[in-house]
Design an enzyme around this catalytic site. Structure first.
Site, short mmCIF file in Angstrom:
data_model
loop_
_atom_site.label_atom_id
_atom_site.label_comp_id
_atom_site.label_asym_id
_atom_site.label_seq_id
_atom_site.Cartn_x
_atom_site.Cartn_y
_atom_site.Cartn_z
N LYS A 116 4.25 8.24 9.38
CA LYS A 116 3.95 7.57 10.77
C LYS A 116 4.80 8.13 11.71
CE LYS A 116 0.86 4.29 8.49
NZ LYS A 116 0.93 4.00 7.25
N ASP B 99 9.40 2.60 0.00
CA ASP B 99 8.14 3.49 0.85
C ASP B 99 8.40 3.06 2.28
OD1 ASP B 99 5.94 4.37 2.10
OD2 ASP B 99 4.54 3.74 0.56
N TYR C 254 0.86 -1.50 0.03
CA TYR C 254 -0.09 0.06 0.03
C TYR C 254 0.73 1.12 -0.11
CZ TYR C 254 -3.54 3.62 1.66
OH TYR C 254 -4.16 4.62 1.57
C1 LIG Z 1 0.06 4.38 5.90
C2 LIG Z 1 1.18 4.02 4.74
C3 LIG Z 1 0.79 5.09 3.51
C4 LIG Z 1 0.18 6.23 3.60
O1 LIG Z 1 0.17 7.18 4.66
P1 LIG Z 1 -1.11 8.16 4.91
O2 LIG Z 1 -0.38 9.15 5.88
O3 LIG Z 1 -2.06 7.34 5.87
O4 LIG Z 1 -1.21 8.87 3.76
C5 LIG Z 1 1.85 5.14 2.27
N1 LIG Z 1 2.60 3.91 2.65
C6 LIG Z 1 2.58 2.96 3.34
C7 LIG Z 1 3.89 1.87 3.30
C8 LIG Z 1 2.20 3.12 4.64
O5 LIG Z 1 1.70 2.28 5.51
#
Ligand SMILES: *Cc1c(COP(=O)(O)O)cnc(C)c1O
Length: 424
Positions: free
Chosen positions: A265, A237, A142
Site C-alpha cells: 500500500k 503483516d 486479512y
Molecule cells: C491489503 C492487504 C494485503 C493484500 O495486499 P494486496 O496488495 O491487495 O494483495 C495483505 N495484508 C494486509 C494487512 C492488507 O491490508
C-alpha cells in the site's frame, strides 16, 4: 458524462461481477458501485460528474492524496526512461536501502507486486527455514488471497481452519490454525499442544480488515514471547500499517520486532509495489542464495519504485503524520460526542489517521465483536454521507483513511454529514 448504472451493466458483461476486486461491488452496502475518472488531493471525480471527498484513498495507498504533483512528476520522468527491463535498476537498490534504514529489523528486503505475494513468500520462507508446516493466524485478519490464508476458524481451536473460498483444497488450509484476535491464551494453548510444529504466527499489528481493531497493549509483546518459546517465527503483516503512522512500522514504534515483515500500500505511492523483509538469516533463504523459490517479471518495477521513493521522500520532508493523527482525533471526538448525546448505538474507532464507524456501542476487539455491528445501519450511513459528498469504504469491515491532503474542512464536513445522516 457517463452513467454508473450503464457502466456497471457493461462491466458485468465482461468482468466477473463487474469488478476487479470484490469489495468494489458494493455488496456490503448495496447499490450501484462508483466509477472514478480522476482524483486530486483528497477528492475524487466520478464518471457521472460528482466531486467527492475520498476517505478510502485506495485502501490507504494514497497517503499523500491523489495525483500529488511531485509523485506524478517522478512517474512521468521515469516513464520516459523505460518502465521495465527485467534487469536490475539503481533505484531499486536505493529504495531497499531506505527501507532497511528506516526499519531496523530489516536487513534484507525483496520487492514484489502485491501484499498477497509478499505474504505468500513470507509463509514459504518460514516453512522453508523451520522445516515446520503449521501457521497460526487470527480470525478477521486479512493477509491477501493466497490459498493457505483463505481460511476461517474451524469447529475447534485445535482443528485446522475451514476453507473460506471455493477452489482451495482442504489440505491446503489443514495446517493453518485460526484464533481470535487479541486472544493470547488461545495462542498459548495452540503453542503448548503443537508448538514444535508451528512455523510461524502471522498477525496484523493493528487489524484493519475487520474494521479498525487495536491490539491490546501487551498483545504483540506476548506474541513475540510465545513464538520464541516454541521456536516459531513471527510475521508482522504491515501492508496497511507500514509507513502509515510514522516513517516506520507500527510494531517498531512500540518496540516489538518481527522475524519477517510485509509491506505494501503506502510504499508503492499508488503503483503496484509491496515488499517482504527481515533478518538476513531468513531472507537469504530466498533464491538465488537459498532454496526457497520466488521470482517476478515486474518485481521491483522501475515505475512503481519511482512512485514509492518519491512518496517516502515527501513523507520524510513534510512529516504529515502528526497532522493526520490530529485530524483523526478531531473526527472521532466530534462524532463520538454527538453519538453519546443522542444515545446512539455507534462509535468511531480511531487511531491516528485511520478510523472505522462501527454501528454498535460495544468496543470491538476481535471479529466476533466486530460482527455485532449493525451492517444495515452502516449501509444507510454510507449512502447518506455519499449523498452529502463523502466516500467511505463500502463495507463495515474496512478502515477509513485520512491522507496528508485532507484538512479540517473535509474532516468537519464528514463529521457533520454523519450527524445529519442520523437526523434524516
Ligand atoms: C491489503 C492487504 C494485503 C493484500 O495486499 P494486496 O496488495 O491487495 O494483495 C495483505 N495484508 C494486509 C494487512 C492488507 O491490508
Amino acid at each position: 458524462m457517463l452513467n454508473h448504472e450503464a457502466l456497471f451493466s457493461r462491466a458485468c458483461q465482461v468482468i466477473p461481477g463487474g469488478v476487479n476486486s470484490p469489495v468494489r461491488a458494493f455488496n456490503g452496502v448495496g447499490g450501484t458501485p462508483l466509477y472514478v475518472e480522476s482524483g486530486k488531493g483528497p477528492y475524487i471525480h466520478t464518471a457521472d460528474g460528482r466531486k467527492l471527498v475520498d476517505f478510502c484513498c485506495s485502501w490507504g495507498a494514497m497517503i499523500l492524496g491523489h495525483a500529488h504533483d511531485e509523485v506524478v512528476a517522478a512517474i512521468q520522468s521515469r516513464a520516459a526512461l523505460g518502465t521495465t527491463f527485467g534487469i536490475n535498476t539503481p533505484d531499486e537498490v536505493t529504495f531497499a536501502e531506505r527501507l532497511c534504514e528506516w526499519l531496523p529489523s530489516l536487513e534484507r528486503v525483496r520487492l514484489v507486486n502485491s501484499g498477497t505475494e509478499a505474504v505468500m513468500t513470507a509463509l514459504r520462507i518460514v516453512r522453508g527455514v523451520t522445516g515446520r508446516k503449521r501457521i497460526i493466524k487470527f480470525d478477521g485478519c486479512y493477509h491477501g488471497h493466497s490459498d493457505s490464508m483463505l481460511v476461517s476458524a474451524g469447529s475447534g481451536l485445535l482443528t485446522g481452519g475451514t476453507v473460506s473460498s471455493a477452489g482451495v483444497p482442504r489440505y491446503v488450509v489443514h495446517d493453518t490454525f485460526v484464533v481470535p484476535y487479541n486472544d493470547i491464551d488461545a495462542v498459548k494453548t495452540l503453542i503448548q499442544t503443537m508448538g514444535s510444529e508451528v512455523a510461524a504466527i502471522i498477525v496484523e499489528p493493528i487489524a484493519g480488515n475487520m474494521g479498525l481493531v487495536m491490539p491490546d497493549p501487551d498483545f504483540l509483546v506476548r506474541l513475540r514471547h510465545t513464538a520464541d518459546q516454541s521456536g516459531a517465527l513471527l510475521i508482522f503483516d504491515e501492508v496497511i500499517t507500514g509507513f502509515r503512522f510514522a516513517l516506520s512500522s507500527y510494531a517498531a514504534t512500540i518496540g516489538v520486532k518481527a522475524d519477517l515483515m510485509t509491506l505494501g500500500k503506502v510504499i508503492g505511492g499508488g503503483l503496484p509495489l509491496a515488499a517482504l523483509g527481515g533478518a538476513a538469516v531468513f531472507m537469504d533463504e530466498l533464491s538465488p542464495t537459498g532454496k526457497v523459490y520466488q521470482a517476478g517479471t515486474l518485481s521491483g518495477n522501475p515505475l512503481a519504485v519511482a512512485a514509492g521513493l518519491k512518496t517516502l521522500d515527501v513523507l520524510e520532508r513534510d512529516n504529515p503524520y502528526p497532522r493526520m493523527a490530529e485530524l483523526g482525533q478531531r473526527l472521532a471526538d466530534t462524532v463520538n460526542t454527538a453519538a453519546v448525546e443522542r444515545g446512539l448505538p455507534f462509535h468511531c474507532a480511531q487511531y491516528k489517521g485511520v478510523f472505522t464507524f462501527f454501528c454498535t456501542p460495544t468496543p470491538v476487539r476481535d471479529l466476533a465483536t466486530a460482527k455485532q455491528s449493525d451492517t444495515a445501519a452502516y449501509a444507510r450511513l454510507f449512502h447518506s454521507v455519499l449523498k452529502s459528498g463523502f466516500y467511505l469504504p463500502p463495507s463495515q469491515f474496512e478502515m477509513g483513511f485520512i491522507s496528508a491532503a485532507h484538512g479540517e474542512a473535509e474532516i468537519d464536513g464528514l463529521a457533520q454529514a454523519v450527524i445529519a445522516a442520523w437526523e434524516s
